[in-house]
Design a protein around this motif. Structure first.
Motif, PDB file in Angstrom:
ATOM      1  N   LYS A   1      -1.463  10.200   1.653  1.00 47.38           N
ATOM      2  CA  LYS A   1      -1.596  10.490   0.227  1.00 47.38           C
ATOM      3  C   LYS A   1      -0.205  10.832  -0.298  1.00 47.38           C
ATOM      4  O   LYS A   1       0.404  11.799   0.154  1.00 47.38           O
ATOM      5  CB  LYS A   1      -2.575  11.644  -0.017  1.00 47.38           C
ATOM      6  CG  LYS A   1      -4.038  11.255   0.132  1.00 47.38           C
ATOM      7  CD  LYS A   1      -4.946  12.390  -0.287  1.00 47.38           C
ATOM      8  CE  LYS A   1      -6.405  11.969  -0.269  1.00 47.38           C
ATOM      9  NZ  LYS A   1      -6.693  10.902  -1.233  1.00 47.38           N
TER      10      LYS A   1
ATOM     11  N   THR B   1      -2.789   6.245   7.235  1.00 39.75           N
ATOM     12  CA  THR B   1      -3.273   6.548   5.893  1.00 39.75           C
ATOM     13  C   THR B   1      -2.604   7.810   5.377  1.00 39.75           C
ATOM     14  O   THR B   1      -2.648   8.865   6.032  1.00 39.75           O
ATOM     15  CB  THR B   1      -4.798   6.725   5.899  1.00 39.75           C
ATOM     16  OG1 THR B   1      -5.406   5.544   6.426  1.00 39.75           O
ATOM     17  CG2 THR B   1      -5.313   6.975   4.499  1.00 39.75           C
TER      18      THR B   1
ATOM     19  N   ARG C   1       2.115   2.155  -4.413  1.00 36.10           N
ATOM     20  CA  ARG C   1       1.244   1.699  -3.317  1.00 36.10           C
ATOM     21  C   ARG C   1       1.801   0.453  -2.636  1.00 36.10           C
ATOM     22  O   ARG C   1       1.779   0.338  -1.403  1.00 36.10           O
ATOM     23  CB  ARG C   1      -0.162   1.427  -3.855  1.00 36.10           C
ATOM     24  CG  ARG C   1      -0.942   2.661  -4.216  1.00 36.10           C
ATOM     25  CD  ARG C   1      -2.423   2.336  -4.394  1.00 36.10           C
ATOM     26  NE  ARG C   1      -2.626   1.382  -5.468  1.00 36.10           N
ATOM     27  CZ  ARG C   1      -2.896   1.708  -6.727  1.00 36.10           C
ATOM     28  NH1 ARG C   1      -2.968   2.992  -7.059  1.00 36.10           N
ATOM     29  NH2 ARG C   1      -3.083   0.789  -7.640  1.00 36.10           N
TER      30      ARG C   1
ATOM     31  N   SER D   1      -1.677  11.365  -7.113  1.00 33.86           N
ATOM     32  CA  SER D   1      -1.670  11.087  -5.674  1.00 33.86           C
ATOM     33  C   SER D   1      -2.357   9.753  -5.390  1.00 33.86           C
ATOM     34  O   SER D   1      -3.463   9.492  -5.868  1.00 33.86           O
ATOM     35  CB  SER D   1      -2.368  12.225  -4.931  1.00 33.86           C
ATOM     36  OG  SER D   1      -2.359  11.997  -3.538  1.00 33.86           O
ATOM     37  N   GLN D   2      -1.679   8.931  -4.588  1.00 32.46           N
ATOM     38  CA  GLN D   2      -2.166   7.594  -4.272  1.00 32.46           C
ATOM     39  C   GLN D   2      -2.463   7.489  -2.776  1.00 32.46           C
ATOM     40  O   GLN D   2      -1.726   8.032  -1.943  1.00 32.46           O
ATOM     41  CB  GLN D   2      -1.120   6.538  -4.655  1.00 32.46           C
ATOM     42  CG  GLN D   2      -0.728   6.543  -6.122  1.00 32.46           C
ATOM     43  CD  GLN D   2      -1.874   6.167  -7.024  1.00 32.46           C
ATOM     44  OE1 GLN D   2      -2.547   5.164  -6.788  1.00 32.46           O
ATOM     45  NE2 GLN D   2      -2.117   6.968  -8.052  1.00 32.46           N
ATOM     46  N   ASP D   3      -3.543   6.790  -2.437  1.00 27.53           N
ATOM     47  CA  ASP D   3      -3.863   6.504  -1.042  1.00 27.53           C
ATOM     48  C   ASP D   3      -3.057   5.286  -0.595  1.00 27.53           C
ATOM     49  O   ASP D   3      -3.209   4.191  -1.146  1.00 27.53           O
ATOM     50  CB  ASP D   3      -5.351   6.230  -0.883  1.00 27.53           C
ATOM     51  CG  ASP D   3      -6.189   7.473  -1.123  1.00 27.53           C
ATOM     52  OD1 ASP D   3      -5.708   8.579  -0.811  1.00 27.53           O
ATOM     53  OD2 ASP D   3      -7.316   7.346  -1.640  1.00 27.53           O
TER      54      ASP D   3
END
Length: 259
Positions: free
Chosen positions: A80, A78, A115, A68-70
């Motif tokens: 996830k 924002t 991302r 999981s990437q922010d």
């Protein structure tokens, strides 16, 4: 006796040199530290140690989950996001000698690409055009992995986690949109009904007897139901006479002569 020992050692060494590779496996053989041009297999492969070593590589597709990437979207939301990547080795020799671990290398490329690509779109674009984003991410990662013999078959954005505040805002937006559509549909229904009533009034004005028939039909509908409503029917002629009496023009009042 020494001859038997030598024969036994040779037989054991030959048996130990046999490597059986499955249909989906290939072996990259290093002879005195130098790699052979083509990968060996499938079937029986002879590896004469310690002069030769073999590294087995699977050609089957492998599913790899991207952690999981922010992600911060273009409209400053924002999220996830995680994804699933399907890849396979197309050149075993490059996959062994070009990188230390092609799975780890592909995972790092996938995280950074996920991302960067999702940060260039807004939230609505991410939710509505996920297929196009998957294809774009796949092409970028595949461009990075092609030099070391790995083909990225597919990329799928698996899950998008949004904050609770954003979920409530989206729910309010959806509710307002449904109310807007309901009001528009209700207004269109009223408009159509008014147009039909105008047409019916014009048609009834051409035939006076239609009003009498409508009057009788209403009495019939009221009489069918078992209720306590009391109806006193009046003749339509009486109603017309009263209508003419109240709508008749009043006579002009006499004027007083001036002195």
């Amino acid at each position: 006796m020494p001859l038997l020992i030598v024969v036994a050692v040779i037989v054991l060494y030959a048996l130990n040199s046999i490597n059986i590779l499955k249909e989906y496996e290939r072996g990259v053989i290093f002879r005195l530290g130098r790699v052979r041009e083509a990968a060996a297999g499938p079937g029986i492969v002879w590896v004469f140690r310690p002069l030769e070593t073999i590294t087995k590589v699977s050609l089957r597709q492998e599913a790899m989950e991207v952690p999981s990437q922010d992600v911060i979207t273009r409209d400053n939301v924002t999220l996830k996001v995680n994804a699933v990547i399907t890849l396979r080795v197309v050149d075993p020799t490059k996959a062994v000698i070009e990188v230390a671990n092609y799975i780890y290398q592909t995972s790092q490329f996938a995280q950074t690409t996920l991302r960067s690509v999702l940060g260039e779109v807004d939230l609505d674009g991410l939710l509505a055009h996920r297929e196009q984003l998957n294809m774009r991410i796949q092409s970028i990662i595949d461009g990075h992995t092609a030099p070391f013999g790995v083909k990225v078959v597919s990329v799928e954005v698996k899950q998008v986690d949004m904050p609770e505040s954003m979920l409530r805002a989206m729910a309010k937006q959806a509710e307002a949109e449904r109310e807007r559509r309901a009001k528009v549909i209700h207004a269109e229904g009223e408009f159509n009904a008014a147009a039909k009533l105008v047409e019916a009034a014009e048609l009834m004005a051409t035939q006076p007897m239609t009003l009498q028939l409508r009057y009788l039909q209403t009495l019939t509908e009221i009489g069918v139901e078992k209720n306590t409503t009391i109806v006193f029917p009046l003749p339509m002629e009486l109603m017309n006479l009263l209508n003419k009496t109240f709508t008749a023009p009043k006579p002009d009042s006499p004027t007083t002569p001036s002195s």
